[in-house]
Scaffold this active site. Structure first.
Site, mmCIF file in Angstrom:
data_model
loop_
_atom_site.group_PDB
_atom_site.id
_atom_site.type_symbol
_atom_site.label_atom_id
_atom_site.label_comp_id
_atom_site.label_asym_id
_atom_site.label_seq_id
_atom_site.Cartn_x
_atom_site.Cartn_y
_atom_site.Cartn_z
ATOM 1 N N ASN A 82 31.107 51.424 47.269
ATOM 2 C CA ASN A 82 30.731 51.096 48.643
ATOM 3 C C ASN A 82 31.892 51.535 49.528
ATOM 4 O OD1 ASN A 82 30.030 49.988 51.085
ATOM 5 N ND2 ASN A 82 30.448 47.875 50.488
ATOM 6 N N LYS B 271 32.113 51.620 52.663
ATOM 7 C CA LYS B 271 32.215 50.910 53.946
ATOM 8 C C LYS B 271 32.412 51.932 55.073
ATOM 9 C CE LYS B 271 34.151 47.082 51.411
ATOM 10 N NZ LYS B 271 34.615 45.720 51.468
ATOM 11 N N HIS C 100 25.038 42.793 52.307
ATOM 12 C CA HIS C 100 26.473 42.713 52.009
ATOM 13 C C HIS C 100 27.080 41.579 52.839
ATOM 14 C CE1 HIS C 100 30.702 43.750 51.726
ATOM 15 N NE2 HIS C 100 30.391 44.452 50.643
ATOM 16 N N GLU D 61 29.708 41.371 54.452
ATOM 17 C CA GLU D 61 30.241 41.779 55.765
ATOM 18 C C GLU D 61 29.118 41.860 56.793
ATOM 19 O OE1 GLU D 61 32.373 45.239 54.380
ATOM 20 O OE2 GLU D 61 33.726 43.899 53.293
ATOM 21 N N GLU E 138 28.622 39.004 44.533
ATOM 22 C CA GLU E 138 29.899 39.273 45.185
ATOM 23 C C GLU E 138 30.420 38.009 45.861
ATOM 24 O OE1 GLU E 138 30.451 43.721 45.992
ATOM 25 O OE2 GLU E 138 29.616 42.817 47.784
ATOM 26 N N GLY F 298 37.761 42.550 48.972
ATOM 27 C CA GLY F 298 38.841 43.148 49.748
ATOM 28 C C GLY F 298 40.090 42.286 49.830
ATOM 29 N N SER G 215 37.077 43.106 44.449
ATOM 30 C CA SER G 215 38.381 43.589 43.989
ATOM 31 C C SER G 215 38.373 44.118 42.551
ATOM 32 C CB SER G 215 39.453 42.494 44.164
ATOM 33 O OG SER G 215 39.553 42.133 45.528
ATOM 34 N N GLY H 248 34.469 48.346 46.307
ATOM 35 C CA GLY H 248 34.837 48.748 47.659
ATOM 36 C C GLY H 248 36.098 49.596 47.642
ATOM 37 N N GLY H 249 37.227 48.954 47.898
ATOM 38 C CA GLY H 249 38.515 49.655 48.045
ATOM 39 C C GLY H 249 38.805 50.685 46.962
HETATM 40 C C1 PEP Z 1 32.491 45.477 48.381
HETATM 41 O O1 PEP Z 1 32.692 46.010 49.447
HETATM 42 O O2 PEP Z 1 31.336 45.278 48.013
HETATM 43 C C2 PEP Z 1 33.640 45.096 47.553
HETATM 44 C C3 PEP Z 1 33.419 44.476 46.426
HETATM 45 O O3 PEP Z 1 34.891 45.421 48.026
HETATM 46 P P1 PEP Z 1 36.282 45.382 47.209
HETATM 47 O O4 PEP Z 1 36.043 46.049 45.896
HETATM 48 O O5 PEP Z 1 37.256 46.115 48.063
HETATM 49 O O6 PEP Z 1 36.632 43.935 47.042
#
Ligand code: PEP
Length: 248
Positions: free
Chosen positions: A9, A11, A94, A96, A166, A172, A212, A233-234
């Site tokens: 993802n 973002k 999500h 966010e 999640e 994040g 994460s 994500g990251g």
């Molecule tokens: C996400 O954006 O769905 C996510 C899990 O981000 P991260 O891996 O950065 O925690």
């Protein structure tokens, strides 16, 4: 048998040029994997991603969509627009979007239903906040989100949906749920799906963990019985890291 699914993802990162070079670098590194790889890119990078992904098995995903088909909805993107660009997957609900853009369970349900009607595969995100976890409400909250999001979804459609557990406090933040906690929630989600759709269907649904996920923790997470993949994500923004996650 459930095939592991690793989805990135991105973002609000990666313009079209960055998208092209990322995918050209990634392609060869993951071509032999048995894992299903998906990249959920920003709307403006979808076209570049589609071209760069040609000839690969990597799936193309978006990060959001409207439940409306067309009309006066400034700033929105319809499912048909995504389909016309070769998109197959769409992240829905999500945290966010829930927290920052105030998406409600009802909006998320409309998006899930519309995505399925149009032939897009939803990656449906559910999960509790830190406060809810500390109040021992993780299961209650997650079950509620799941049931609300799936209203009107039929058995045959459910088999296609990817559910991403999640926990909001792990996204994040660098904090990861322990592999055991992630699995406990994945098992709980599968039990909830069994109540709603029966055992056969619940055993087929892909349940990802997200929060994460990194090269250093992916293996332990993937070794759990009911975690079938990760929403990343990251760490999906660095080719080397995402490659290690895919090839866990
Ligand atoms: C996400 O954006 O769905 C996510 C899990 O981000 P991260 O891996 O950065 O925690």
């Amino acid at each position: 048998m459930r095939v592991p699914v690793m989805a990135g993802n991105w973002k609000m990162h990666m313009n079209s040029n960055e998208t092209k070079s990322f995918i050209h670098d990634l392609r060869g590194r993951v071509e032999d994997t048995e894992v299903k790889v998906i990249l959920c890119v920003p709307f403006t990078s979808i076209s570049a991603a589609k071209d760069a992904l040609a000839g690969t098995k990597i799936g193309l995903g978006a990060q959001n969509m409207s439940w409306e088909e067309k009309g006066a909805f400034t700033g929105e993107i319809s499912p048909d627009m995504l389909l016309s660009e070769g998109v197959e997957y769409v992240i829905i609900g999500h945290s966010e979007r829930r927290a920052i853009f105030k998406e409600t369970d009802d909006m998320i349900n409309k998006k899930v239903v519309k995505a399925l009607e149009k032939g897009l595969i939803p990656i449906l995100c559910v999960g509790e906040t830190l406060e809810e976890r500390e109040e021992h409400k993780a299961k209650e909250v997650t079950k509620h989100q799941l049931k609300e999001a799936l209203k009107g979804v039929r058995v045959k459609e459910m088999e296609k949906i990817i559910v991403a557990y999640e926990p909001v406090w792990a996204i994040g933040t660098g904090k990861t749920a322990s592999p055991e906690d992630a699995n406990e929630m994945a098992v709980f989600i599968r039990e909830t799906l069994k109540e709603l759709y029966g055992e056969e269907t619940s055993e087929e649904v892909i349940i990802q963990y997200g929060g994460s996920v990194k090269p250093g923790n992916v293996e332990e997470i993937m070794n759990q019985s009911d975690v079938d993949g990760a929403l990343v994500g990251g760490a999906s923004l660095k080719v080397e890291d995402f490659e290690k996650i895919v090839n866990f």
